[in-house]
Design an enzyme around this catalytic site. Structure first.
Site, PDB file in Angstrom:
ATOM      1  N   GLY A   8       0.835  -1.211   0.000  1.00  0.00           N
ATOM      2  CA  GLY A   8       0.000   0.000   0.000  1.00  0.00           C
ATOM      3  C   GLY A   8       0.862   1.251   0.000  1.00  0.00           C
ATOM      4  N   ASP A  58       1.008  -7.599  -5.354  1.00  0.00           N
ATOM      5  CA  ASP A  58      -0.415  -7.444  -5.053  1.00  0.00           C
ATOM      6  C   ASP A  58      -0.717  -8.384  -3.884  1.00  0.00           C
ATOM      7  OD1 ASP A  58      -3.146  -6.716  -7.088  1.00  0.00           O
ATOM      8  OD2 ASP A  58      -3.355  -7.857  -5.233  1.00  0.00           O
ATOM      9  N   LEU A  80      -0.578  -1.904   4.625  1.00  0.00           N
ATOM     10  CA  LEU A  80      -1.502  -0.761   4.491  1.00  0.00           C
ATOM     11  C   LEU A  80      -2.399  -0.945   3.273  1.00  0.00           C
ATOM     12  CD1 LEU A  80       1.103   2.129   5.040  1.00  0.00           C
ATOM     13  CD2 LEU A  80      -0.020   0.705   6.740  1.00  0.00           C
ATOM     14  N   SER A  84     -10.004   0.854   0.483  1.00  0.00           N
ATOM     15  CA  SER A  84     -10.174   1.563   1.755  1.00  0.00           C
ATOM     16  C   SER A  84     -11.377   2.510   1.798  1.00  0.00           C
ATOM     17  CB  SER A  84      -8.902   2.352   2.074  1.00  0.00           C
ATOM     18  OG  SER A  84      -8.829   3.497   1.242  1.00  0.00           O
ATOM     19  N   SER A 125      -8.898  -0.626  11.689  1.00  0.00           N
ATOM     20  CA  SER A 125      -9.653   0.623  11.539  1.00  0.00           C
ATOM     21  C   SER A 125     -10.719   0.808  12.612  1.00  0.00           C
ATOM     22  CB  SER A 125     -10.333   0.617  10.163  1.00  0.00           C
ATOM     23  OG  SER A 125     -11.316   1.619  10.097  1.00  0.00           O
ATOM     24  N   GLU A 127     -13.486   1.886  11.980  1.00  0.00           N
ATOM     25  CA  GLU A 127     -14.754   1.456  11.364  1.00  0.00           C
ATOM     26  C   GLU A 127     -15.236   0.135  11.950  1.00  0.00           C
ATOM     27  OE1 GLU A 127     -17.042   2.268   8.609  1.00  0.00           O
ATOM     28  OE2 GLU A 127     -16.372   4.236   9.251  1.00  0.00           O
ATOM     29  N   TYR A 155     -16.559  -3.195   4.105  1.00  0.00           N
ATOM     30  CA  TYR A 155     -15.169  -2.790   4.418  1.00  0.00           C
ATOM     31  C   TYR A 155     -14.824  -3.121   5.867  1.00  0.00           C
ATOM     32  CZ  TYR A 155     -11.398   0.396   5.849  1.00  0.00           C
ATOM     33  OH  TYR A 155     -10.250   0.932   6.384  1.00  0.00           O
TER      34      TYR A 155
HETATM   35  P1  NAP Z   1      -5.353   4.621   0.575  1.00  0.00           P
HETATM   36  O1  NAP Z   1      -4.783   5.971   0.309  1.00  0.00           O
HETATM   37  O2  NAP Z   1      -6.623   4.230  -0.060  1.00  0.00           O
HETATM   38  O3  NAP Z   1      -4.222   3.544   0.159  1.00  0.00           O
HETATM   39  C1  NAP Z   1      -4.526   2.180  -0.007  1.00  0.00           C
HETATM   40  C2  NAP Z   1      -3.332   1.513  -0.653  1.00  0.00           C
HETATM   41  O4  NAP Z   1      -3.638   0.125  -0.870  1.00  0.00           O
HETATM   42  C3  NAP Z   1      -2.945   2.101  -2.032  1.00  0.00           C
HETATM   43  O5  NAP Z   1      -1.551   2.146  -2.130  1.00  0.00           O
HETATM   44  C4  NAP Z   1      -3.505   1.060  -3.005  1.00  0.00           C
HETATM   45  O6  NAP Z   1      -2.838   0.999  -4.247  1.00  0.00           O
HETATM   46  C5  NAP Z   1      -3.201  -0.210  -2.200  1.00  0.00           C
HETATM   47  N1  NAP Z   1      -3.888  -1.390  -2.702  1.00  0.00           N
HETATM   48  C6  NAP Z   1      -5.199  -1.523  -3.032  1.00  0.00           C
HETATM   49  N2  NAP Z   1      -5.444  -2.778  -3.466  1.00  0.00           N
HETATM   50  C7  NAP Z   1      -4.258  -3.436  -3.420  1.00  0.00           C
HETATM   51  C8  NAP Z   1      -3.853  -4.761  -3.745  1.00  0.00           C
HETATM   52  N3  NAP Z   1      -4.721  -5.663  -4.226  1.00  0.00           N
HETATM   53  N4  NAP Z   1      -2.555  -5.117  -3.558  1.00  0.00           N
HETATM   54  C9  NAP Z   1      -1.666  -4.213  -3.099  1.00  0.00           C
HETATM   55  N5  NAP Z   1      -1.979  -2.940  -2.780  1.00  0.00           N
HETATM   56  C10 NAP Z   1      -3.271  -2.560  -2.937  1.00  0.00           C
HETATM   57  O7  NAP Z   1      -5.515   4.386   2.136  1.00  0.00           O
HETATM   58  P2  NAP Z   1      -4.807   5.142   3.365  1.00  0.00           P
HETATM   59  O8  NAP Z   1      -5.708   6.233   3.818  1.00  0.00           O
HETATM   60  O9  NAP Z   1      -3.382   5.404   3.045  1.00  0.00           O
HETATM   61  O10 NAP Z   1      -4.918   4.019   4.485  1.00  0.00           O
HETATM   62  C11 NAP Z   1      -3.901   3.033   4.629  1.00  0.00           C
HETATM   63  C12 NAP Z   1      -4.495   1.798   5.277  1.00  0.00           C
HETATM   64  O11 NAP Z   1      -5.012   2.145   6.567  1.00  0.00           O
HETATM   65  C13 NAP Z   1      -5.654   1.168   4.526  1.00  0.00           C
HETATM   66  O12 NAP Z   1      -5.584  -0.217   4.744  1.00  0.00           O
HETATM   67  C14 NAP Z   1      -6.892   1.738   5.213  1.00  0.00           C
HETATM   68  O13 NAP Z   1      -7.983   0.857   5.060  1.00  0.00           O
HETATM   69  C15 NAP Z   1      -6.396   1.815   6.639  1.00  0.00           C
HETATM   70  N6  NAP Z   1      -7.016   2.852   7.481  1.00  0.00           N
HETATM   71  C16 NAP Z   1      -7.054   4.137   7.026  1.00  0.00           C
HETATM   72  C17 NAP Z   1      -7.576   5.131   7.844  1.00  0.00           C
HETATM   73  C18 NAP Z   1      -7.651   6.572   7.380  1.00  0.00           C
HETATM   74  O14 NAP Z   1      -8.414   7.339   7.984  1.00  0.00           O
HETATM   75  N7  NAP Z   1      -6.849   6.968   6.389  1.00  0.00           N
HETATM   76  C19 NAP Z   1      -8.048   4.795   9.132  1.00  0.00           C
HETATM   77  C20 NAP Z   1      -7.958   3.479   9.556  1.00  0.00           C
HETATM   78  C21 NAP Z   1      -7.416   2.513   8.728  1.00  0.00           C
HETATM   79  P3  NAP Z   1      -3.311   1.906  -5.510  1.00  0.00           P
HETATM   80  O15 NAP Z   1      -2.655   3.238  -5.295  1.00  0.00           O
HETATM   81  O16 NAP Z   1      -2.772   1.157  -6.664  1.00  0.00           O
HETATM   82  O17 NAP Z   1      -4.809   1.989  -5.459  1.00  0.00           O
HETATM   83  O1  G4F Z   2     -14.426  10.391   4.492  1.00  0.00           O
HETATM   84  P1  G4F Z   2     -15.238   9.161   4.584  1.00  0.00           P
HETATM   85  O2  G4F Z   2     -15.521   8.426   3.325  1.00  0.00           O
HETATM   86  O3  G4F Z   2     -14.492   8.227   5.647  1.00  0.00           O
HETATM   87  P2  G4F Z   2     -15.005   6.987   6.523  1.00  0.00           P
HETATM   88  O4  G4F Z   2     -16.182   6.341   5.931  1.00  0.00           O
HETATM   89  O5  G4F Z   2     -15.119   7.449   7.927  1.00  0.00           O
HETATM   90  O6  G4F Z   2     -13.771   5.964   6.369  1.00  0.00           O
HETATM   91  C1  G4F Z   2     -12.424   6.418   6.508  1.00  0.00           C
HETATM   92  O7  G4F Z   2     -12.020   6.289   7.853  1.00  0.00           O
HETATM   93  C2  G4F Z   2     -11.960   4.915   8.342  1.00  0.00           C
HETATM   94  C3  G4F Z   2     -11.516   4.974   9.817  1.00  0.00           C
HETATM   95  O8  G4F Z   2     -12.624   5.240  10.625  1.00  0.00           O
HETATM   96  C4  G4F Z   2     -10.998   4.133   7.487  1.00  0.00           C
HETATM   97  F1  G4F Z   2     -10.898   2.862   7.958  1.00  0.00           F
HETATM   98  C5  G4F Z   2     -11.454   4.146   6.034  1.00  0.00           C
HETATM   99  O9  G4F Z   2     -10.499   3.447   5.238  1.00  0.00           O
HETATM  100  C6  G4F Z   2     -11.546   5.594   5.557  1.00  0.00           C
HETATM  101  O10 G4F Z   2     -10.251   6.121   5.525  1.00  0.00           O
HETATM  102  O11 G4F Z   2     -16.636   9.476   5.285  1.00  0.00           O
HETATM  103  C7  G4F Z   2     -16.702  10.140   6.525  1.00  0.00           C
HETATM  104  C8  G4F Z   2     -18.151  10.471   6.819  1.00  0.00           C
HETATM  105  C9  G4F Z   2     -19.103   9.281   6.646  1.00  0.00           C
HETATM  106  O12 G4F Z   2     -20.026   9.289   7.704  1.00  0.00           O
HETATM  107  C10 G4F Z   2     -19.819   9.562   5.324  1.00  0.00           C
HETATM  108  O13 G4F Z   2     -21.128   9.006   5.254  1.00  0.00           O
HETATM  109  O14 G4F Z   2     -18.589  11.449   5.880  1.00  0.00           O
HETATM  110  C11 G4F Z   2     -19.860  11.077   5.383  1.00  0.00           C
HETATM  111  N1  G4F Z   2     -20.054  11.720   4.074  1.00  0.00           N
HETATM  112  C12 G4F Z   2     -21.011  12.665   3.805  1.00  0.00           C
HETATM  113  N2  G4F Z   2     -20.944  13.024   2.518  1.00  0.00           N
HETATM  114  C13 G4F Z   2     -19.367  11.476   2.945  1.00  0.00           C
HETATM  115  C14 G4F Z   2     -19.936  12.293   1.954  1.00  0.00           C
HETATM  116  N3  G4F Z   2     -18.329  10.653   2.676  1.00  0.00           N
HETATM  117  C15 G4F Z   2     -17.822  10.645   1.401  1.00  0.00           C
HETATM  118  N4  G4F Z   2     -16.764   9.853   1.124  1.00  0.00           N
HETATM  119  N5  G4F Z   2     -18.371  11.421   0.397  1.00  0.00           N
HETATM  120  C16 G4F Z   2     -19.436  12.268   0.626  1.00  0.00           C
HETATM  121  O15 G4F Z   2     -19.895  12.955  -0.264  1.00  0.00           O
END
Ligand code: NAP
Ligand code: G4F
Length: 350
Positions: A8, A58, A80, A84, A125, A127, A155
């Site tokens: 990731g 992958d 990572l 997501s 997460s 979530e 998810y």
């Molecule tokens: P992100 O920007 O969506 O990055 C996800 C990464 O996974 C990208 O590099 C993507 O590659 C890669 N990926 C997707 N499918 C794959 C596969 N089949 N094999 C290998 N790599 C693959 O997510 P992020 O915000 O950096 O989050 C990092 C991790 O933390 C994720 O697992 C997410 O679910 C988790 N997480 C995120 C948050 C948050 O708020 N950001 C909170 C809790 C947990 P491509 O660039 O090619 O798509």
């Molecule tokens: O920004 P979101 O899509 O993030 P969400 O669903 O909280 O998930 C993110 O955080 C998780 C950790 O808690 C990660 F695990 C996950 O990978 C990701 O990074 O949505 C945040 C909130 C939701 O309640 C959604 O329903 O915003 C609300 N929302 C309202 N309007 C929207 C929109 N979300 C998106 N993406 N787009 C909208 O137009």
């Protein structure tokens, strides 16, 4: 010097984690998927560094994981990789499961069979908590390591399977495997379809449109009432690294301890360009509401603070201001094309 593998690497967190590990003199192997268009924009600035290697792979390909990990023999593996986006997981549940749940298990199985086992970090997460919470003395809702899980999306179900697998492999096979239960973390590199970045980009487009005496269509959003605990990704990747430096592997909640509604984010972002009447620029689109929602997330990361010495540095207001200011700068450079993203946004259905 240590060697780390990052699955990731092209994502938001992958780019910040790469920078952190390189600053600590690690050799970093970033695993990325082959793509028909460039997917390395977040890490292009690292590709000329001697200690940074980009390799195709992958997480759904076990043979590839087996070969790479056995060739590289890393000290640490960070998983990572995920599909997501929560909204997308309702449209593509099988893909989400294969990447987000099965992908983690594939890595754990390879590590279990290795002679010199690397330490393993799983990106779990908040979530996973879904609609569950604990109550503090002031009757405020919060989540910590003892709060039960009740996932509300494909998810979150996939993440919970991966989280339980990580804990099981630690307890059953003695792997040094940690689950970081990270609450929402954003940044200037956040994907454009997450709500914070969608808003900051819109505010930037509106700013430039106003400067040029033009108007743009309203911003379409879904649920504004959901509450999230938002931190900055740069702070959160440090917690990932700290978990793998301890003597004992464990699971940790990582959060700021503050929660805000989507509407509060919206209001703060519009305030950055001196617009108070933000709702006159917003439309609620029912297509953007999810079949089930996580109503309120607020993490208590006392355990991470006590055992890892971790605490967040960037607060909510600074986070919003940094994102908006960054987007104003880059959208300004896009000039005439700034309105193009609006066409994309109005087609978005998640
Ligand atoms: P992100 O920007 O969506 O990055 C996800 C990464 O996974 C990208 O590099 C993507 O590659 C890669 N990926 C997707 N499918 C794959 C596969 N089949 N094999 C290998 N790599 C693959 O997510 P992020 O915000 O950096 O989050 C990092 C991790 O933390 C994720 O697992 C997410 O679910 C988790 N997480 C995120 C948050 C948050 O708020 N950001 C909170 C809790 C947990 P491509 O660039 O090619 O798509
Ligand atoms: O920004 P979101 O899509 O993030 P969400 O669903 O909280 O998930 C993110 O955080 C998780 C950790 O808690 C990660 F695990 C996950 O990978 C990701 O990074 O949505 C945040 C909130 C939701 O309640 C959604 O329903 O915003 C609300 N929302 C309202 N309007 C929207 C929109 N979300 C998106 N993406 N787009 C909208 O137009």
């Amino acid at each position: 010097m240590k060697t780390a593998v990052i699955y990731g690497v092209t994502g938001q967190d992958g780019s910040y984690l790469s920078e952190l590990l390189l600053s600590k003199q690690y050799t970093v192997y970033g695993i990325h998927r082959r793509s028909s268009v460039n997917n390395t924009t977040r890490i292009n600035h690292l590709t000329n560094k001697k200690q940074f290697h980009l390799i195709q792979g992958d997480v759904t390909d076990s043979f590839n994981i087996y070969r790479l990990l056995n060739e590289i023999q890393p000290d640490e593996v960070y998983n990572l990789a995920a599909q997501s986006h929560v909204g997308t997981s309702f449209q593509q549940p099988e893909l989400t499961w294969n990447v987000t749940a099965q992908g983690c298990l594939n890595i754990l199985e390879v590590i279990r069979q290795m002679g010199n086992r690397p330490r393993f970090y799983q990106a779990s997460s908040s979530e996973m908590f879904g609609d569950q919470y604990s109550l503090n003395n002031n009757r405020e809702k919060y989540q910590d390591e003892r709060t039960p899980f009740n996932p509300q999306s494909p998810y979150a179900i996939a993440k919970l399977a991966a989280h339980h697998s990580t804990t099981l492999y630690r307890r059953s096979y003695g792997l040094f495997a940690c689950g970081g239960i990270l609450f929402n973390h954003e940044s200037e590199r956040r994907g454009e379809r997450f709500v914070t970045r969608k808003i900051s980009r819109y505010v930037a487009d509106l700013y430039w449109a106003t400067q040029r005496g033009r108007s743009i269509p309203n911003l379409k959003l879904g649920n504004l009432k959901a509450k999230r605990d938002w931190g900055h990704a740069e702070d959160y990747v440090e917690a990932m690294w700290l978990m793998l430096q301890r003597d004992i592997p464990d699971n940790y909640v990582v959060a700021t301890g503050e929660t805000y509604t989507v509407e509060e984010y919206l209001k703060t972002a519009f305030k950055c360009i001196n617009i108070i009447d933000y709702m006159s620029h917003v439309e609620i689109d029912d297509n953007l509401l999810r079949p089930s929602e996580v109503p309120c997330l607020m993490g208590d990361s006392s355990k991470a603070n006590r055992r890892l010495g971790w605490e967040p540095k960037v607060n909510f207001k600074t986070l919003v201001e940094r994102m908006v200011s960054h987007d104003i700068q880059i959208r300004g450079r896009c000039g005439e094309h700034a309105g193009d993203s609006e066409k994309f946004r109005s087609n978005e259905r998640t």
